[in-house]
Design a protein around this motif. Structure first.
Motif: not given
Length: 180
Positions: A9-21, A150-163
Motif C-alpha cells: 500500500l505504501f510502495i507507490v506513494p513513497v516513490v513520490f515523497a518529498s525529501s524535506e524534513q 523514512d529520510k524525512t523523519g516520518k514513520i512509514t510502518d509500525k509492525i507489532v509482533g514477530i515478522n
C-alpha cells in the motif's frame, strides 16, 4: 505475509515523497513525524562502533526494532533480523537499530548472547535503552515492535509482533525508501 500486503500500500506513494524534513504532529504512529530517539548505548560495537543519538539519524532511513532477551518471539526472530541486516548493511542511507529494553543492562545482554549464541553478538549493532526513554517516546509497550522511518523523519510502518524479516519485499522496501 501481512507485512507484504501492508507494505504494498505504501510502495507507490513513497516513490513520490518529498525529501524535506517531516512537518506535522509528532506521534508514534504511521504517517506522523517520529519522536526523537534518545541517546542509545551501543553495547556490541559491531558496525557503527559508537553510541547513537537523534542527530545521527537525520536524512537516513531508520529500521528501529525494539526487543528484549526475555521475549521468546524476539529471540526467535533474531536470525531473520541478522539475514535482513546482511542484505542491507552496505546501504549507507539505512540505519539498523536493534534496541534492547532490558532493564538489567549490558550484563543481561552479555549473559543472553553467551548462553544462546556462544558469546557472539549478531553482526548488527545492539543498542540498549535501559531506562526505556526511546521505547516510551515510541509507545513501544509490546515487543517485538518495529518502526520504519523514512529520510524525512516520518514513520512509514509500525509492525507489532514477530515478522518474517528475511524477505525480499522488506529488503526492497528499505532500499526504495533510501533512494528518496
Amino acid at each position: 505475509m501481512r507485512l507484504i500486503a501492508w507494505l504494498s500500500l505504501f510502495i507507490v506513494p513513497v516513490v513520490f515523497a518529498s525529501s524535506e524534513q517531516c512537518k506535522g504532529s509528532v506521534a508514534p504512529q504511521v504517517n506522523a513525524c517520529a519522536p526523537k530517539v534518545a541517546a542509545l548505548n551501543n553495547v556490541s560495537q559491531k558496525k557503527l562502533k559508537k553510541d547513537i543519538s537523534a542527530s545521527d539519524l537525520k536524512d537516513k532511513v531508520v529500521f528501529l526494532h525494539f526487543w528484549a532477551t526475555w521475549c521468546k518471539p524476539c529471540v526467535e526472530e533474531l536470525p531473520e533480523l541478522e539475514k535482513l541486516f546482511t542484505k542491507i548493511k552496505n546501504n549507507k542511507d539505512i540505519i539498523f537499530l536493534a534496541v534492547s529494553i532490558d532493564t538489567e543492562g549490558k550484563p543481561a545482554l552479555d549473559r543472553f548472547f553467551t548462553r544462546l549464541f556462544k558469546g557472539e553478538y549478531p553482526d548488527f549493532d545492539v543498542f540498549l535503552d535501559q531506562k526505556k526513554q526511546t521505547a516510551n517516546r515510541f509507545g513501544a509497550m509490546k515487543v517485538p515492535e518495529t518502526f520504519i522511518i523514512d529520510k524525512t523523519g516520518k514513520i512509514t510502518d509500525k509492525i507489532v509482533g514477530i515478522n518474517n524479516w528475511d524477505s525480499s519485499i522488506v529488503e526492497n522496501y528499505l532500499n526504495l525508501l533510501s533512494q528518496q
